[in-house]
Structures are given as C-alpha cells and as structure tokens.
Scaffold this motif. Structure first.
Motif, PDB file in Angstrom:
ATOM      1  N   GLY A  34       8.193   5.541  11.694  1.00 42.49           N
ATOM      2  CA  GLY A  34       9.495   5.960  11.201  1.00 42.49           C
ATOM      3  C   GLY A  34       9.685   5.823   9.709  1.00 42.49           C
ATOM      4  N   PHE A  35       8.576   5.790   8.946  1.00 43.48           N
ATOM      5  CA  PHE A  35       8.664   5.638   7.497  1.00 43.48           C
ATOM      6  C   PHE A  35       8.070   6.858   6.800  1.00 43.48           C
ATOM      7  N   ASP A  36       8.666   7.203   5.654  1.00 46.74           N
ATOM      8  CA  ASP A  36       8.232   8.378   4.901  1.00 46.74           C
ATOM      9  C   ASP A  36       6.990   8.097   4.065  1.00 46.74           C
ATOM     10  N   TYR A  37       6.926   6.895   3.506  1.00 46.18           N
ATOM     11  CA  TYR A  37       5.876   6.586   2.543  1.00 46.18           C
ATOM     12  C   TYR A  37       5.113   5.329   2.948  1.00 46.18           C
ATOM     13  N   VAL A  38       3.864   5.265   2.476  1.00 41.80           N
ATOM     14  CA  VAL A  38       3.021   4.105   2.764  1.00 41.80           C
ATOM     15  C   VAL A  38       2.086   3.880   1.582  1.00 41.80           C
ATOM     16  N   SER A  39       1.765   2.646   1.343  1.00 38.96           N
ATOM     17  CA  SER A  39       0.779   2.313   0.311  1.00 38.96           C
ATOM     18  C   SER A  39      -0.100   1.176   0.822  1.00 38.96           C
ATOM     19  N   ALA A  40      -1.382   1.260   0.504  1.00 35.89           N
ATOM     20  CA  ALA A  40      -2.336   0.211   0.865  1.00 35.89           C
ATOM     21  C   ALA A  40      -3.190  -0.063  -0.356  1.00 35.89           C
ATOM     22  N   MET A  41      -3.173  -1.296  -0.830  1.00 33.32           N
ATOM     23  CA  MET A  41      -3.898  -1.638  -2.051  1.00 33.32           C
ATOM     24  C   MET A  41      -4.911  -2.745  -1.778  1.00 33.32           C
ATOM     25  N   THR A  42      -6.150  -2.474  -2.147  1.00 34.98           N
ATOM     26  CA  THR A  42      -7.217  -3.471  -2.056  1.00 34.98           C
ATOM     27  C   THR A  42      -7.455  -4.019  -3.459  1.00 34.98           C
ATOM     28  N   VAL A  43      -7.463  -5.330  -3.587  1.00 34.37           N
ATOM     29  CA  VAL A  43      -7.630  -5.966  -4.895  1.00 34.37           C
ATOM     30  C   VAL A  43      -8.843  -6.889  -4.855  1.00 34.37           C
ATOM     31  N   VAL A  44      -9.717  -6.739  -5.853  1.00 34.17           N
ATOM     32  CA  VAL A  44     -10.896  -7.602  -5.978  1.00 34.17           C
ATOM     33  C   VAL A  44     -10.833  -8.284  -7.335  1.00 34.17           C
ATOM     34  N   ASP A  45     -10.647  -9.585  -7.341  1.00 38.40           N
ATOM     35  CA  ASP A  45     -10.618 -10.341  -8.595  1.00 38.40           C
ATOM     36  C   ASP A  45     -12.018 -10.417  -9.177  1.00 38.40           C
ATOM     37  N   GLU A  52      -9.837  -5.532  -9.966  1.00 36.02           N
ATOM     38  CA  GLU A  52      -9.973  -4.109  -9.656  1.00 36.02           C
ATOM     39  C   GLU A  52      -8.979  -3.760  -8.557  1.00 36.02           C
ATOM     40  N   PHE A  53      -8.211  -2.699  -8.766  1.00 36.54           N
ATOM     41  CA  PHE A  53      -7.196  -2.265  -7.808  1.00 36.54           C
ATOM     42  C   PHE A  53      -7.583  -0.903  -7.238  1.00 36.54           C
ATOM     43  N   ILE A  54      -7.685  -0.826  -5.921  1.00 40.14           N
ATOM     44  CA  ILE A  54      -7.949   0.441  -5.250  1.00 40.14           C
ATOM     45  C   ILE A  54      -6.738   0.760  -4.385  1.00 40.14           C
ATOM     46  N   SER A  55      -5.951   1.733  -4.805  1.00 41.46           N
ATOM     47  CA  SER A  55      -4.708   2.051  -4.115  1.00 41.46           C
ATOM     48  C   SER A  55      -4.804   3.387  -3.391  1.00 41.46           C
ATOM     49  N   VAL A  56      -4.335   3.400  -2.155  1.00 40.09           N
ATOM     50  CA  VAL A  56      -4.286   4.620  -1.350  1.00 40.09           C
ATOM     51  C   VAL A  56      -2.853   4.766  -0.859  1.00 40.09           C
ATOM     52  N   ALA A 161      -6.365  -2.191   9.191  1.00 41.38           N
ATOM     53  CA  ALA A 161      -6.526  -1.369   7.993  1.00 41.38           C
ATOM     54  C   ALA A 161      -7.289  -2.114   6.905  1.00 41.38           C
ATOM     55  N   GLN A 162      -7.007  -3.400   6.734  1.00 46.37           N
ATOM     56  CA  GLN A 162      -7.705  -4.138   5.683  1.00 46.37           C
ATOM     57  C   GLN A 162      -9.185  -4.268   5.993  1.00 46.37           C
ATOM     58  N   ASP A 163      -9.535  -4.357   7.263  1.00 44.66           N
ATOM     59  CA  ASP A 163     -10.951  -4.433   7.620  1.00 44.66           C
ATOM     60  C   ASP A 163     -11.663  -3.149   7.190  1.00 44.66           C
ATOM     61  N   ALA A 164     -11.027  -2.012   7.425  1.00 45.97           N
ATOM     62  CA  ALA A 164     -11.607  -0.735   7.003  1.00 45.97           C
ATOM     63  C   ALA A 164     -11.638  -0.634   5.480  1.00 45.97           C
ATOM     64  N   ALA A 165     -10.561  -1.083   4.823  1.00 43.67           N
ATOM     65  CA  ALA A 165     -10.493  -1.001   3.363  1.00 43.67           C
ATOM     66  C   ALA A 165     -11.568  -1.864   2.706  1.00 43.67           C
ATOM     67  N   MET A 166     -11.773  -3.061   3.214  1.00 41.62           N
ATOM     68  CA  MET A 166     -12.805  -3.937   2.648  1.00 41.62           C
ATOM     69  C   MET A 166     -14.186  -3.309   2.806  1.00 41.62           C
ATOM     70  N   ARG A 167     -14.407  -2.670   3.933  1.00 39.21           N
ATOM     71  CA  ARG A 167     -15.704  -2.021   4.175  1.00 39.21           C
ATOM     72  C   ARG A 167     -15.897  -0.823   3.242  1.00 39.21           C
ATOM     73  N   LEU A 168     -14.833  -0.060   3.015  1.00 37.33           N
ATOM     74  CA  LEU A 168     -14.952   1.154   2.222  1.00 37.33           C
ATOM     75  C   LEU A 168     -14.919   0.909   0.719  1.00 37.33           C
ATOM     76  N   PHE A 169     -14.083  -0.038   0.278  1.00 35.46           N
ATOM     77  CA  PHE A 169     -13.785  -0.137  -1.146  1.00 35.46           C
ATOM     78  C   PHE A 169     -14.350  -1.361  -1.868  1.00 35.46           C
ATOM     79  N   VAL A 170     -14.696  -2.415  -1.134  1.00 34.25           N
ATOM     80  CA  VAL A 170     -15.178  -3.632  -1.785  1.00 34.25           C
ATOM     81  C   VAL A 170     -16.672  -3.512  -2.080  1.00 34.25           C
TER      82      VAL A 170
END
Length: 242
Positions: A34-45, A52-56, A161-170
């Motif tokens: 029921g939401f219009d917008y979404v953001s998911a950000m992966t951050v690696v110090d 490093e910020f990877i935002s989708v 989602a974070q499990d997928a993000a860590m696999r894809l972006f880290v």
C-alpha cells in the motif's frame, strides 16, 4: 498483505540476480503493502571514514535534483538520524519533522508525495548496513493492529531483501565467510526453516528448549545475523542447510 503474497515476495527477492530484478521486487512489495515509494540502501564502511552507498529506489525523477540540493540539510533529517543510530523501525509523518525542528524538510519531500512512511535499518559487523523505507501520500492506518502487521511484514521482507542486496552489491572482500557450524546448530537451523519453534526443535532433537535456543543463538552469532530468519537465509545461501 495476505500470507501467500508475502511468501511470494520473500522467495522472489531472495532469488534476484541483478540490480534491475532487485528494484522490481522491492517496488512490487511496496505497492502490495500500500505504499507508492520505496528505497533500499546498502552501506559499506571503508577506510579513512568513507562509506560506499548503493541505493535502489523508485524516487520520482523530478525529486532527484531537489534531494541533491538538500543533501547537507539531510543530516538533520530525523528519519535518517534514527536509522543511523538504531535498528527499531520508525513510523513517521509531518509531526516527526516538526518535533525535531525540521518542518521544511518534510515540506520539500511532501511536494513529491512523501507524506508518511516507515523506515528501518540493520547494522552488521565489518561496517555493513542496510536501510529500507516505504513512503506514501495517504495517511497510515489508525488501527494499531493493522499498522503493526504492516511493520512486521516490512521487517520480514527487509531481512530477505538485505540478504539479496549484500550478495549483489557488497564487494567480495566484505562478503561473509563460510562459518563452521556444529551438527546441532545446523539441525536447529534446518528445523527452524521448517517453521518449528525452539520448544519444538528441542522436542525433535531430544534436548531442552533452552539448549535449542542456545544452538540457534550460536548459529546466529557465527552467521553474523540479527535474528533467526536471517540466519536461516544465510545458511541456505552458503549451502549449510537444504
């Protein structure tokens, strides 16, 4: 969201193989919630205090320039500051920004439909972080049970989602190494994946509930997970359980 729809979203986001697939799945989930917008950000110090910020996200194109201009002010954003400091979800609206002395930030984003939302963050060892938020123009439910369900669905989806993000972006250098789990820890995770409670796991394995909890906690620690659901996902990805 129905249990079937949620289960489908969880399975789909875990299996994504590209940034485009990941974006599609988080948008699909947000809309179904029921939401219009979404953001998911992966951050690696990284070293020297850099990150490093990877935002989708599906931020409106016309809003991107506005956000860039507001970047220095975003350090005052109460939602971002909350997510930087803790892991509990924050349910926000205009009152949140007024309370923290930043009403102009709410007004800037409200012009693009960002009136209310829910955000959360997960913080892991070795400087890895994952932030996720959903936003919309309409008010959030006033029924506490319905709002609690929405938050719970978001939390569960964010774990997947974070499990997928860590696999894809880290980068590989920051990826999780394969831990050495004991046979009991593997069994506890396997039965947890099947939906068993700690009491049921203990009964199946012939051990006490307390010992079953201890095995799960040890597995979570070795897998650097914040809860048992994330531990199961990581164990599956690493081939530790089937």
């Amino acid at each position: 969201m129905s249990a079937v729809m949620l289960s489908d979203s969880l399975q789909s986001v875990v299996q994504v193989q590209s940034r485009e697939d990941f974006r599609y799945e988080i948008i699909r989930f947000a809309h179904s919630l029921g939401f219009d917008y979404v953001s998911a950000m992966t951050v690696v110090d990284q070293s020297a205090g850099r990150s490093e910020f990877i935002s989708v996200d599906n931020m409106p194109e016309r809003m991107i320039e506005t956000v860039a201009q507001l970047e220095p002010s975003c350090r005052r954003d109460p939602v971002m500051q909350h997510c930087k400091r803790g892991a509990l979800p924050i349910i926000w609206n205009q009152g949140t920004y007024v309370k923290h002395g930043a009403p102009e930030l709410w007004e800037e984003q409200a012009a693009f439909g960002y009136h209310n939302g829910i955000a959360l963050a997960m913080h892991f060892p070795e400087g890895r972080h994952f932030l996720m938020g959903v936003d919309r123009s309409s008010n959030l439910p006033t029924n506490s049970q319905e709002l609690t369900r929405i938050v719970a669905d978001l939390q569960l989806f964010a774990v997947h989602a974070q499990d997928a993000a860590m696999r894809l972006f880290v980068p590989p250098s920051h990826q999780l190494d394969r831990p050495n789990l004991t046979p009991r820890e593997v069994e506890a995770l396997q039965w947890t994946m099947e939906g068993k409670t700690a009491w049921e796991v203990g009964a199946i394995l012939g051990i006490s509930e307390r010992t079953a909890v201890l095995h799960l906690q040890n597995a979570m620690r070795k897998l650097e997970s914040v809860n048992k659901h994330q531990a199961v996902l990581k164990a599956l990805r690493l081939g530790l359980i089937q």
